[in-house]
Write an enzyme that holds these catalytic residues in place. Structure first.
Site, short mmCIF file in Angstrom:
data_model
loop_
_atom_site.label_atom_id
_atom_site.label_comp_id
_atom_site.label_asym_id
_atom_site.label_seq_id
_atom_site.Cartn_x
_atom_site.Cartn_y
_atom_site.Cartn_z
N GLN A 15 0.80 -1.39 -0.07
CA GLN A 15 0.26 0.06 0.01
C GLN A 15 0.78 1.15 0.17
O GLN A 15 1.88 1.32 0.82
CB GLN A 15 -1.02 -0.04 0.96
CG GLN A 15 -1.77 1.34 1.20
CD GLN A 15 -2.66 1.30 2.44
OE1 GLN A 15 -2.93 0.11 3.11
NE2 GLN A 15 -3.31 2.40 2.76
N CYS A 50 -6.52 1.59 2.32
CA CYS A 50 -6.40 0.08 2.89
C CYS A 50 -7.62 -0.86 2.63
O CYS A 50 -7.67 -1.91 2.77
CB CYS A 50 -6.20 0.08 4.40
SG CYS A 50 -7.34 1.04 5.45
N HIS A 84 -7.83 0.55 10.34
CA HIS A 84 -6.98 0.11 9.29
C HIS A 84 -7.64 -1.29 9.02
O HIS A 84 -8.43 -2.13 9.79
CB HIS A 84 -5.63 -0.29 9.60
CG HIS A 84 -4.71 -0.76 8.36
ND1 HIS A 84 -4.57 0.15 7.67
CD2 HIS A 84 -4.05 -1.84 8.63
CE1 HIS A 84 -3.61 -0.74 6.75
NE2 HIS A 84 -3.47 -1.86 7.24
N ASP A 122 -1.69 -7.50 4.59
CA ASP A 122 -1.74 -6.04 4.84
C ASP A 122 -0.79 -5.29 4.33
O ASP A 122 0.28 -5.58 4.45
CB ASP A 122 -1.42 -5.93 6.54
CG ASP A 122 -1.42 -4.62 7.10
OD1 ASP A 122 -1.56 -3.66 6.36
OD2 ASP A 122 -1.49 -4.34 8.29
#
Length: 238
Positions: A97, A103, A176, A191
């Site tokens: 990211q 996200c 998140h 993630d």
């Protein structure tokens, strides 16, 4: 809505996306995913509430608060994995990211790109993105997303459709999204701000929902005083 980021971010920032299955389904349908699988609310992680979720489930998205407790744990976990190593299947699709507040979109892309064989797609953005990024590194995938006007526009439209007013683009958001997926007999946490996928142990398509719920409970147990957790399942809707 959400996503807190401090690591290797470019100056690009999107509006935060709400953890709202209706908004998410409209978003991915607009990008070309057929609605044979859809995002659904998960109302709780105990067996009776998990039983209410349509089955099978191929991914869970977890929205959680990023605070000092979480960051301390993340740093310890990263160090442990770098020291001890971990098994990561070559089939895991992972991307970095680089855009602030992206996200939610990254988590949805992780859920979708790791289940290409189960989901169905018409012509559109997702089909093209998956073909284009298949052989790319996680960093290249993140850079492609950042430079893509089509997905930026679709994300912005969806962020403004939620039930709560989207925070300002430059507001400090301390929530998140991550995705949990099954690949090659293991469950992975994906993630985009972490350097690599995190293997959370053995799993199977049949036990995935229960195994992923356990990982979500572990997140919650790290900060029992915090209530702001939301779980969304990508489930078969046919």
């Amino acid at each position: 809505p959400g996503c807190a980021l401090t690591i290797n971010m470019s100056d690009s920032r999107w509006l935060p996306l709400e953890a709202n299955p209706e908004v998410m389904n409209k978003y991915v349908e607009k990008l070309g995913m057929k609605m044979t699988w859809q995002f659904h609310d998960v109302y709780g992680l105990d067996a009776d509430l998990l039983a209410m979720v349509p089955q099978p489930v191929c991914s869970l998205l977890l929205l959680f608060p990023v605070n000092r407790k979480h960051e301390d744990y993340r740093e310890q976990e990263e160090g442990r994995i770098q020291n001890d190593g971990q098994v990561v299947s070559g089939d895991v699709y992972f991307m970095k990211q680089t855009i602030g507040n992206a996200c939610g979109t990254i988590a949805m892309l992780h859920a979708i790109c790791n289940n290409q064989g189960r989901l169905e797609f018409g012509d559109g953005y997702l089909k093209e993105f998956m073909a284009k990024t298949k052989a790319m590194s996680p960093e290249e995938r993140g850079a492609l997303l950042e430079g893509d006007e089509g997905i930026t526009e679709a994300h912005e439209d969806s962020a403004q459709e939620g039930q709560t007013e989207a925070p300002a683009r430059d507001a400090s958001v301390d929530l998140h999204f991550v995705a949990l997926v099954h690949q090659g007999g293991h469950i992975y946490e994906l993630d985009g701000r972490k350097p690599f996928p995190v293997n959370h142990g053995p799993s199977s398509p049949d036990s995935f929902l229960q195994d992923a719920a356990k990982v979500c409970k572990d997140f919650m147990a790290r900060d029992p005083s915090e209530m702001r957790f939301t779980v969304v399942a990508l489930a078969n809707d046919s």
